[in-house]
Motif scaffolding. Structure first.
Motif, PDB file in Angstrom:
ATOM      1  N   THR A  61       0.818  -1.215   0.000  1.00 45.17           N
ATOM      2  CA  THR A  61       0.000   0.000   0.000  1.00 45.17           C
ATOM      3  C   THR A  61       0.850   1.263   0.000  1.00 45.17           C
ATOM      4  O   THR A  61       0.521   2.242  -0.681  1.00 45.17           O
ATOM      5  N   LEU A  62       1.943   1.270   0.756  1.00 45.92           N
ATOM      6  CA  LEU A  62       2.807   2.457   0.754  1.00 45.92           C
ATOM      7  C   LEU A  62       3.447   2.666  -0.606  1.00 45.92           C
ATOM      8  O   LEU A  62       3.599   3.797  -1.073  1.00 45.92           O
ATOM      9  N   HIS A  63       3.861   1.571  -1.246  1.00 41.67           N
ATOM     10  CA  HIS A  63       4.460   1.698  -2.575  1.00 41.67           C
ATOM     11  C   HIS A  63       3.463   2.277  -3.570  1.00 41.67           C
ATOM     12  O   HIS A  63       3.847   3.023  -4.479  1.00 41.67           O
ATOM     13  N   GLU A  64       2.198   1.958  -3.396  1.00 48.34           N
ATOM     14  CA  GLU A  64       1.163   2.467  -4.300  1.00 48.34           C
ATOM     15  C   GLU A  64       0.621   3.826  -3.857  1.00 48.34           C
ATOM     16  O   GLU A  64      -0.365   4.319  -4.405  1.00 48.34           O
ATOM     17  N   ASN A  65       1.277   4.429  -2.824  1.00 46.20           N
ATOM     18  CA  ASN A  65       0.895   5.756  -2.323  1.00 46.20           C
ATOM     19  C   ASN A  65      -0.563   5.793  -1.844  1.00 46.20           C
ATOM     20  O   ASN A  65      -1.267   6.800  -2.002  1.00 46.20           O
ATOM     21  N   VAL A  66      -1.014   4.705  -1.255  1.00 43.09           N
ATOM     22  CA  VAL A  66      -2.357   4.673  -0.681  1.00 43.09           C
ATOM     23  C   VAL A  66      -2.334   5.450   0.639  1.00 43.09           C
ATOM     24  O   VAL A  66      -1.411   5.271   1.448  1.00 43.09           O
ATOM     25  N   PRO A  67      -3.293   6.339   0.913  1.00 46.01           N
ATOM     26  CA  PRO A  67      -3.287   7.113   2.157  1.00 46.01           C
ATOM     27  C   PRO A  67      -3.436   6.197   3.364  1.00 46.01           C
ATOM     28  O   PRO A  67      -4.059   5.139   3.296  1.00 46.01           O
ATOM     29  N   ASP A  68      -2.850   6.656   4.502  1.00 46.06           N
ATOM     30  CA  ASP A  68      -2.854   5.797   5.676  1.00 46.06           C
ATOM     31  C   ASP A  68      -4.192   5.769   6.403  1.00 46.06           C
ATOM     32  O   ASP A  68      -4.341   5.054   7.396  1.00 46.06           O
ATOM     33  N   ASP A  69      -5.185   6.570   5.924  1.00 50.85           N
ATOM     34  CA  ASP A  69      -6.503   6.498   6.550  1.00 50.85           C
ATOM     35  C   ASP A  69      -7.459   5.568   5.802  1.00 50.85           C
ATOM     36  O   ASP A  69      -8.654   5.544   6.062  1.00 50.85           O
ATOM     37  N   ILE A  70      -6.931   4.786   4.870  1.00 51.88           N
ATOM     38  CA  ILE A  70      -7.765   3.838   4.122  1.00 51.88           C
ATOM     39  C   ILE A  70      -8.254   2.749   5.078  1.00 51.88           C
ATOM     40  O   ILE A  70      -7.506   2.280   5.941  1.00 51.88           O
ATOM     41  N   PRO A  71      -9.516   2.329   4.999  1.00 49.20           N
ATOM     42  CA  PRO A  71     -10.009   1.271   5.895  1.00 49.20           C
ATOM     43  C   PRO A  71      -9.360  -0.072   5.579  1.00 49.20           C
ATOM     44  O   PRO A  71      -9.026  -0.370   4.426  1.00 49.20           O
ATOM     45  N   LEU A  72      -9.205  -0.874   6.598  1.00 53.31           N
ATOM     46  CA  LEU A  72      -8.531  -2.163   6.433  1.00 53.31           C
ATOM     47  C   LEU A  72      -9.285  -3.095   5.500  1.00 53.31           C
ATOM     48  O   LEU A  72      -8.662  -3.924   4.823  1.00 53.31           O
TER      49      LEU A  72
END
Length: 667
Positions: A61-72
């Motif tokens: 997810t970090l590599h894809e620049n997904v925000p850290d507030d995305i639900p699990l």
């Protein structure tokens, strides 16, 4: 701790399974995983497990620049792979490898998740014994290592790890490791840094980096990883350069390969053989393979475009005569093609099948199958034209060699195992093992040397086989820092790892023995250290008639052979020590006038030691039953001793005194 066949997932699972609801965020998961030092957590709703979040989830997810507030629920791995708690470890590993996962949820009889098992749990409970067959770090370590300098960013590290399909990255400066980033670090960085992708590696990395020298044993490296609870360890050259990385993932890849190797390889080879044979038949039937035509009268040869393409050549440099064609054939195989193009098969067979090696344009040799026949004859029946269809069978030859090598390895190791238990005499056992290395291993000479610890530090031959008598009679080998100690035997004893001379003709360390070895026709040699209770006591030397026959597979086989020999030597020494101790005990009893006896209730048989029988006036090998023993006891003491034997002989209570007859009773 070593796992046994009865160990189940229930024995190794973590029971305190951490979980978050589906609407929790990636940052929530990072805080929990970093704070509790866990590598995964479940996503649960209404008491039911929906999926799993692992360190790999953060990397992706970090590599894809997904925000850290995305639900699990948007990033979790699902459906969740589970296994029953009573599943054995071998079956569980098969399930893990089948699904390509590193965390396995454990369910109870009601289907509820009751625990979780990670790769680290498997490794810690399997212990080092499960990986003991992995003999050298060089054959075990990852060589294609993701690496970046300290000035790179954490985002660069994520991209490199994804590109390499790795769960770690080494931070290096001037070829030396200064730090490491693993999937384990990612939740920590997400929980503590609002923008981790922009961090420099010197700020994000973990240091110092735990490392091990390349000449260390696999057992030492694994014990170090277990003690420090590491998933990765850098392997260094003597000058400090990075050579590779031992990773937990690689360990299990090797373990799975070794466990399934014999079955999988055999099945694959049989399928490959059938596939190749089918392709060959189709190629021949459809005339799609390369072909050639030879005119006996003009000695001209025409090769097809397909054959030239197979060999990497063009029409411009195609062979036009027999001599030009023969220049492409391996020197050892030219006689085979000579008989083909000369028509020596005559009328005996309708066609001729020949396998030989032919040079590719790039310099390597191809194995080909050549089906040829005479298609035109003169009036006197002499051949005019011969034609052939050629197919590349290099892969099939490789498969044959692999099967032959595996069969050879099985025969050799089976013979060694039988020799270890067959002989009680160490000298005979070592001689038999040398004979097996020659007769089954295919080495023209083998000898075992004993390491001495006198001033000369000699390595003395104590067993041999093959062309060894004249050579060993004048051989001088040591393990000190002198020319006589710089050969493979001396190096193996000093370093504790196999020492190889891949070509005796050009290896300067082999100068003292080169002439003698060349006269015997040997071209390469290997020395393997032998250990008893961890101490190097000898060295096994093997010689080959070919240059550099010691590839990774052969070295692994020989290391296994040396390990079996270590076991045999330890068994022999243990037997000798036991026999000496028994002899000393019997002598001490004789001097002290003490004896002992053994009584077997099932057979009603009492067997005494020599001193015991002498005290009681019995013949050295005489045995007694209960009544015979009672007759030796004074009549007034017999009842009391009978009661004592019945009630207390097995209870561990103190013995009672008794009077015995000094002479055998009259019978």
């Amino acid at each position: 701790m070593s796992a046994t066949t009865t160990t189940t997932l229930r024995d190794i699972m973590t029971r305190n399974v951490r979980a978050l609801p589906p609407h929790a965020t990636l940052r929530d998961a990072a805080h929990m995983m970093a704070a509790e030092h866990i590598s995964s957590l479940l996503v649960m709703a209404d008491g039911k497990a929906l999926g799993i979040i692992t360190e790999s989830s953060f990397l992706r997810t970090l590599h894809e620049n997904v925000p850290d507030d995305i639900p699990l629920e948007a990033i979790m791995s699902h459906p969740l792979i589970t296994a029953p708690a009573d599943l054995d470890l071998a079956s569980a590993r098969d399930l893990v490898e089948q699904h390509g996962i590193r965390h396995l949820a454990i369910s109870d009889s009601s289907g509820e998740v009751c625990g979780i098992v990670s790769d680290t749990d498997f490794r810690m409970h399997l212990g080092t014994d499960a990986f003991r067959h992995l003999r050298t770090l060089e054959t075990l370590m990852d060589r294609n290592i993701p690496s970046l300098p300290p000035e790179a960013t954490f985002g660069d590290a994520l991209a490199s790890m994804v590109e390499h399909g790795a769960d770690y990255l080494i931070v290096a400066a001037s070829g030396a490791p200064v730090g490491i980033i693993t999937e384990r670090d990612i939740p920590r960085l997400v929980s503590t840094c609002p923008a981790p992708n922009t961090m420099l590696m010197r700020e994000a990395m973990s240091s110092p980096v735990h490392s091990v020298q390349v000449d260390a044993t696999v057992t030492h490296a694994l014990e170090m990883m277990g003690r420090l609870r590491l998933r990765h360890m850098v392997v260094l050259a003597p000058d400090g350069r990075i050579l590779g990385v031992i990773s937990q993932r690689r360990l299990f890849e090797q373990l799975a390969f070794e466990r399934l190797e014999s079955v999988v390889i055999q099945a694959n080879q049989e399928r490959e053989k059938l596939r190749l044979e089918t392709h060959l038949r189709l190629a021949l039937d459809g005339a799609a393979a390369g072909s050639w035509e030879y005119s006996h009268q003009s000695s001209s040869l025409i090769a097809s475009d397909g054959l030239l393409s197979m060999l990497g050549h063009t029409r411009a440099n195609a062979p036009r005569t027999k001599s030009e064609w023969m220049a492409w054939i391996h020197p050892e195989d030219r006689h085979l093609l000579d008989s083909t193009v000369n028509g020596e098969n005559g009328l005996k067979t309708p066609f001729r099948v020949t396998e030989y090696r032919i040079r590719h344009k790039e310099g390597h040799w191809l194995w080909v199958e050549d089906r040829s026949c005479i298609v035109e004859r003169a009036a006197d029946d002499t051949p005019l034209v011969t034609t052939g269809v050629v197919n590349d069978i290099t892969e099939r030859q490789t498969t044959r060699k692999q099967i032959a090598r595996q069969n050879r390895a099985l025969r050799l190791m089976s013979g060694v195992s039988q020799a270890l238990v067959r002989y009680n005499d160490e000298e005979q056992m070592l001689a038999e093992l040398c004979t097996l290395a020659v007769e089954l291993g295919g080495y023209p000479m083998a000898w075992i040397g004993e390491v001495t610890h006198d001033d000369e530090k000699r390595i003395l031959p104590i067993a041999s086989s093959g062309l060894s008598e004249a050579y060993l009679s004048t051989l001088i080998v040591t393990w000190d820092d002198a020319p006589s100690g710089h050969g493979p035997s001396g190096r193996a004893v000093r370093s504790g790892i196999p020492a190889i001379v891949r070509n005796v003709n050009d290896d300067p360390s082999f100068e003292p023995w080169r002439t003698a070895v060349q006269e015997l026709g040997f071209r390469a040699t290997i020395a393997l250290p032998l250990r008893v209770d961890g101490r190097i006591t000898g060295v096994l030397n093997l010689y080959s008639a070919t240059v550099d026959p010691f590839d990774d597979e052969e070295i692994t086989l020989l290391c296994n052979l040396a390990a079996e020999l270590d076991l045999g030597l330890s068994m022999q020494r243990s037997r000798q020590t036991l026999a000496q101790n028994e002899a000393m005990l019997l002598e001490a009893q004789r001097l002290a006038r003490l004896g002992h006896f053994t009584f077997e209730t099932g057979s009603d048989c009492l067997t005494g030691s020599p001193t015991h029988n002498e005290i009681f006036g019995l013949a050295p090998d005489e045995q007694l039953n209960t009544e015979g023993w009672r007759q030796l006891i004074h009549p007034e003491d017999r009842a009391r001793m009978s009661d004592y034997s019945r009630d207390h002989v097995f209870s561990g209570r103190p013995a009672v005194r008794q009077r015995v007859s000094p002479d055998p009773p009259q019978r």
